[in-house]
Design a protein around this motif. Structure first.
Motif, PDB file in Angstrom:
ATOM      1  N   THR A   1      48.986 -11.926  28.281  1.00 35.26           N
ATOM      2  CA  THR A   1      49.052 -12.212  29.929  1.00 35.26           C
ATOM      3  C   THR A   1      50.281 -11.430  29.975  1.00 35.26           C
TER       4      THR A   1
ATOM      5  N   PRO B   1      38.509 -11.789  23.825  1.00 43.10           N
ATOM      6  CA  PRO B   1      40.365 -12.400  23.792  1.00 43.10           C
ATOM      7  C   PRO B   1      40.362 -11.868  23.211  1.00 43.10           C
TER       8      PRO B   1
ATOM      9  N   ASN C   1      52.185 -11.622  24.011  1.00 44.70           N
ATOM     10  CA  ASN C   1      50.650 -12.154  24.969  1.00 44.70           C
ATOM     11  C   ASN C   1      49.941 -11.300  25.067  1.00 44.70           C
TER      12      ASN C   1
ATOM     13  N   ALA D   1      39.920 -18.680  23.312  1.00 48.70           N
ATOM     14  CA  ALA D   1      40.042 -19.132  24.345  1.00 48.70           C
ATOM     15  C   ALA D   1      39.384 -19.770  25.769  1.00 48.70           C
ATOM     16  N   THR D   2      39.067 -21.002  24.901  1.00 48.77           N
ATOM     17  CA  THR D   2      38.115 -21.989  25.073  1.00 48.77           C
ATOM     18  C   THR D   2      38.621 -22.804  26.620  1.00 48.77           C
TER      19      THR D   2
END
Ligand code: GTQ
Length: 362
Positions: free
Chosen positions: A4, A43, A2, A47-48
């Protein structure tokens, strides 16, 4: 991997101090380095900040009734408890684009006439015999009715009861308030009259546009449906017949969307609405879509598993499914009927709506 993980795995640059110094020097000129925020601005998938949530009507009803002793509908203009997404406190929104609230009108009260650019839907949750007048036509509310207030239409609400009984009436308001705020395009005004003049007989719009026929000559030019009350009795009848005649869809059960009869599209330009029946024993597969969606439970107890969290719902509860969160619906003990709404027509107009019907078992 991912994004991150990629980011935290990247070694600190040798010139980190120099970069920080540079950022400080450009800040007074209102400049920021895109390369520090690109991953968040664009994103890999939605990515709410919104989270799934459920509002239990049994908990809310006594508090709503308590509000009636604090303020009249007239003083409040609209006496509403706003359903705020728990992750967006102070924002008066249930998703990034949609506002929802429970509005109460007590016997004999009037919510005075006004109009605004924001479009509204009313989904009747509790009680019957209140009315709303929209553009000169009144409609009486019954539980499960889906009623529209188009953009810029005068509207006032009242509650005179029906058949000699008058009771508190509560409905779920759904508005595009956050969208109007985003576009900075909102206007509003109060009417001179508290209650607008009724110019057409009740049921006129439905007679003209609500029977799979439309008048050969009419002047309806607005993008909002000319039907402003879609009565529950009729929508429910369609679902009952489908339940007898067809197998339910594995993801959605029996699910119909409301239409503007002049276009076949959504009844409102900014909000799409649906009604679905999950037959007793239904255990749906997971699906997800980019339109964060608000559900109002009309009939039955069931389970919504939203992004892995389990919510047990019952009649009159409201729950919200954030954008792209997988939703799995089930109705283990009884038939369930759900009303739902979202910003889907806007995403479709922009060509950005995505949805996925997931097939893995789990
Ligand atoms: O009934 O006109 O929940 O203007 C929020 C704003 C209801 C209404 C709301 C409104 C209304």
């Amino acid at each position: 991997m991912n994004p991150t993980a990629q980011k935290s795995a990247a070694p600190a640059p040798a010139n980190a101090a120099e970069r920080r110094n540079y950022y400080e020097r450009i800040r007074p000129l209102h400049l920021t380095p895109l390369w520090e925020s690109l991953h968040a601005l664009v994103p890999r998938e939605p990515a709410t900040p919104c989270v799934p949530a459920l509002w239990r009507y049994d908990e809310i009803r006594p508090l709503l009734m308590e509000s009636a002793a604090l303020i009249t509908a007239e003083e409040a203009v609209r006496r509403v408890l706003v359903l705020e997404n728990p992750a967006l406190p102070g924002n008066s929104s249930i998703t990034q684009s949609i506002y929802a609230g429970l509005q109460l009108i007590m016997p004999g009260e009037v919510a005075p006439s006004h109009r605004h650019v924001q479009s509204a839907l009313r989904f009747i949750v509790d009680g019957k015999g209140a009315y709303t007048t929209v553009g000169g036509e009144r409609t009486t509310m019954y539980p499960g009715d889906f009623i529209i207030t188009p953009s810029w239409a005068w509207h006032d609400h009242g509650n005179e009861g029906i058949g000699g009984t008058v009771e508190p009436v509560v409905w779920l308001d759904g508005l595009d308030i956050p969208m109007l705020r985003f576009f900075d395009a909102g206007f509003a005004e109060n009417d001179d009259a508290k209650v607008q003049h009724v110019a057409r007989p009740e049921g006129n719009s439905l007679a003209r546009f609500g029977h799979n026929m439309v008048p050969v000559r009419h002047d309806h030019a607005s993008p909002t449906s000319p039907i402003f009350n879609y009565p529950y009795a009729r929508s429910r009848e369609a679902l009952a017949l489908l339940q007898k005649q067809e197998a339910p869809d594995a993801w959605l059960g029996h699910k119909l969307r409301y239409i503007n009869p002049l276009t076949g599209g959504a009844p409102m330009p900014t909000i799409g609405t649906q009604l679905q029946l999950l037959p007793r024993g239904f255990a749906g597969k997971a699906h997800r879509a980019t339109d964060g969606t608000v559900y109002s439970v009309v009939e039955g107890r069931g389970i919504a598993e939203i992004a892995g969290r389990r919510f047990e719902f019952g009649p009159r509860d409201t729950f919200v499914v954030p954008s792209w969160a997988p939703l799995r619906l089930s109705a283990p003990g009884e038939d369930v009927v759900l009303f739902s709404f979202s910003d889907r027509p806007v995403q479709q107009a922009m060509g950005i709506l995505r949805e996925a019907f997931l097939d893995e078992d789990a």
